[in-house]
Design an enzyme around this catalytic site. Sequence first.
Site, short mmCIF file in Angstrom:
data_model
loop_
_atom_site.label_atom_id
_atom_site.label_comp_id
_atom_site.label_asym_id
_atom_site.label_seq_id
_atom_site.Cartn_x
_atom_site.Cartn_y
_atom_site.Cartn_z
N SER A 140 0.89 -1.04 -0.04
CA SER A 140 -0.09 0.01 0.00
C SER A 140 1.02 1.24 -0.14
O SER A 140 0.64 2.08 -0.75
CB SER A 140 -1.08 0.02 1.17
OG SER A 140 0.03 -0.06 2.31
N TYR A 141 1.88 1.35 0.80
CA TYR A 141 2.95 2.39 0.93
C TYR A 141 3.50 2.66 -0.46
O TYR A 141 3.60 3.73 -1.06
CB TYR A 141 3.85 2.34 1.94
CG TYR A 141 4.80 3.23 2.29
CD1 TYR A 141 4.39 4.39 2.64
CD2 TYR A 141 6.01 3.12 2.20
CE1 TYR A 141 5.33 5.49 2.99
CE2 TYR A 141 7.18 4.16 2.09
CZ TYR A 141 6.82 5.32 2.70
OH TYR A 141 7.27 6.22 3.09
N ALA A 142 3.96 1.41 -0.98
CA ALA A 142 4.79 1.51 -2.14
C ALA A 142 3.97 1.97 -3.42
O ALA A 142 4.19 2.92 -4.19
CB ALA A 142 5.41 0.13 -2.61
#
Length: 249
Positions: free
Chosen positions: A151-153
């Site tokens: 999700s962060y990437a």
Amino acid sequence: MKLEGKVAIVTGGAGGIGHGMSLALAKEGAHVVIVDVNEENGQKVLEEVNQLKEGLLFIKDISVKENIESIVNDTVKHFGKIDILINNAHASRNVPFIETTMEHLDLSFGTGFYPTFHFMQACYPELKKTKGKVINFASGAGLEGQVTQASYAAAKEAIRAISRVAANEWGVDGINVNVISPIALTPGMEHWRAHNEEAYDQMVEKIPLRRLGDPEQDIGRTAVFLASADSDYITGQTIMVDGGSVKLR
């Protein structure tokens, strides 16, 4: 004083890398507008900034678009302009790819990508007037596809994508849009290090310069460079401030 009289908005400006950048900008003469959700830290950083240059503090949830518009409008009312926009704030949860849910994606995009997008849109008229600078934030998580960080990437790579689009569209307006991808020894990283000494040492061993960056001296000074006239002929770039960990082609 590379930024004398400039007005800079820094999201997530009260902690970690944001704190370091707020101080670095103020030391170069900028009025720093700190945007954060942590009131206690925000007040502390504002006091530090005010010793150098008058600043402002907004304790608001930037996942709400209306709050972003309010911050931008109130900044212009107070200082008369916006020269620099730094989109640093971001929250996420690390879980394996197969366990990543819409809730995880909504958190990451809602605190990172969408606020970056909305701040850029809201600040554009003012940045066009001042021929300003936008500095967004990426991560090696997206560039290298680090495990447990789907999700962060995804959000960080989406930020890089819109940064390139804006750089191409806004160049004619004299607006520079660049991205910093950092590694830094923040208070959060210090806490993790205290409980994971061996893993921390292994991580540092993989960094060519064998250390994590300092939030003010390394990341902050790079932000000063990208916010100043020294970088007027640089736009659409991702600047790796990570000790040589990732080498872009």
